[in-house]
Design a protein around this motif. Sequence first.
Motif, PDB file in Angstrom:
ATOM      1  N   GLY A   1       0.784  -1.234   0.000  1.00  0.00           N
ATOM      2  CA  GLY A   1       0.000   0.000   0.000  1.00  0.00           C
ATOM      3  C   GLY A   1       0.817   1.285   0.000  1.00  0.00           C
ATOM      4  N   GLY A   2       2.121   1.156   0.093  1.00  0.00           N
ATOM      5  CA  GLY A   2       2.943   2.353   0.039  1.00  0.00           C
ATOM      6  C   GLY A   2       2.982   2.939  -1.362  1.00  0.00           C
ATOM      7  N   GLY A   3       3.590   4.123  -1.472  1.00  0.00           N
ATOM      8  CA  GLY A   3       3.707   4.739  -2.780  1.00  0.00           C
ATOM      9  C   GLY A   3       4.059   6.206  -2.668  1.00  0.00           C
ATOM     10  N   LEU A   4       3.906   6.887  -3.798  1.00  0.00           N
ATOM     11  CA  LEU A   4       4.195   8.322  -3.875  1.00  0.00           C
ATOM     12  C   LEU A   4       2.874   9.084  -3.878  1.00  0.00           C
ATOM     13  N   VAL A   5       2.766  10.066  -3.008  1.00  0.00           N
ATOM     14  CA  VAL A   5       1.531  10.836  -2.907  1.00  0.00           C
ATOM     15  C   VAL A   5       1.883  12.290  -2.629  1.00  0.00           C
ATOM     16  N   GLN A   6       1.049  13.183  -3.062  1.00  0.00           N
ATOM     17  CA  GLN A   6       1.273  14.603  -2.793  1.00  0.00           C
ATOM     18  C   GLN A   6       0.844  14.938  -1.366  1.00  0.00           C
ATOM     19  N   ALA A   7       1.425  15.978  -0.836  1.00  0.00           N
ATOM     20  CA  ALA A   7       1.047  16.448   0.492  1.00  0.00           C
ATOM     21  C   ALA A   7      -0.461  16.709   0.533  1.00  0.00           C
ATOM     22  N   GLY A   8      -1.077  16.282   1.633  1.00  0.00           N
ATOM     23  CA  GLY A   8      -2.522  16.400   1.760  1.00  0.00           C
ATOM     24  C   GLY A   8      -3.281  15.169   1.312  1.00  0.00           C
ATOM     25  N   GLY A   9      -2.583  14.265   0.641  1.00  0.00           N
ATOM     26  CA  GLY A   9      -3.224  13.054   0.144  1.00  0.00           C
ATOM     27  C   GLY A   9      -3.331  11.966   1.200  1.00  0.00           C
TER      28      GLY A   9
ATOM     29  N   ASN B   1      -4.110   9.910   6.475  1.00  0.00           N
ATOM     30  CA  ASN B   1      -4.746  11.044   5.814  1.00  0.00           C
ATOM     31  C   ASN B   1      -3.933  12.309   6.023  1.00  0.00           C
ATOM     32  N   ASN B   2      -4.177  13.270   5.170  1.00  0.00           N
ATOM     33  CA  ASN B   2      -3.486  14.564   5.266  1.00  0.00           C
ATOM     34  C   ASN B   2      -1.970  14.362   5.415  1.00  0.00           C
ATOM     35  N   LEU B   3      -1.432  13.593   4.519  1.00  0.00           N
ATOM     36  CA  LEU B   3      -0.014  13.268   4.599  1.00  0.00           C
ATOM     37  C   LEU B   3       0.866  14.486   4.405  1.00  0.00           C
ATOM     38  N   LYS B   4       2.001  14.475   5.086  1.00  0.00           N
ATOM     39  CA  LYS B   4       2.946  15.581   5.033  1.00  0.00           C
ATOM     40  C   LYS B   4       4.300  15.052   4.551  1.00  0.00           C
TER      41      LYS B   4
ATOM     42  N   VAL C   1       6.047  11.330   0.363  1.00  0.00           N
ATOM     43  CA  VAL C   1       5.087  12.414   0.270  1.00  0.00           C
ATOM     44  C   VAL C   1       5.796  13.630  -0.317  1.00  0.00           C
ATOM     45  N   SER C   2       5.331  14.080  -1.465  1.00  0.00           N
ATOM     46  CA  SER C   2       5.947  15.223  -2.129  1.00  0.00           C
ATOM     47  C   SER C   2       5.235  16.506  -1.711  1.00  0.00           C
ATOM     48  N   SER C   3       6.003  17.578  -1.706  1.00  0.00           N
ATOM     49  CA  SER C   3       5.433  18.872  -1.277  1.00  0.00           C
ATOM     50  C   SER C   3       4.890  19.651  -2.462  1.00  0.00           C
TER      51      SER C   3
END
Length: 126
Positions: free
Chosen positions: A8-16, A84-87, A124-126
């Motif tokens: 379930g890991g991966g690359l997500v934008q901040a807030g995702g 949620n709301n990843l940083k 998590v990308s900014s």
Amino acid sequence: EVQLVESGGGLVQAGGSLRLSCAASGFTVADYALGWFRQAPGKEREAVSCVSSTSDSTYYADSVKGRFTISTDNSKRRVYLQMNNLKPEDTAVYFCAANPRDRVSVVVVKEKYDYWGQGTQVTVSS
């Protein structure tokens, strides 16, 4: 043989959001204390969220309170971490762990866990 496999890991934008899953085999999820830990490059492995075997006691690191939720599904032998709301500071390798001895307690100390998964990368990308 006890095994834990994270996904379930991966690359997500901040807030995702992401939901990590840990598939357990060789034991009953309801019989073990369980935890999610993470390790960022150059840093110590730290407890993110832990749950007792009865699922009535949980722990969340201050940095994730209100954003992450740990849950278990005994029938599917899985442990989940809803994030949620990843940083960007959540970026790390996330590990699932199991403790067969301190079952009714929430176990935060990583040295008390006997079994570990291989980890899943969360970026998590900014």
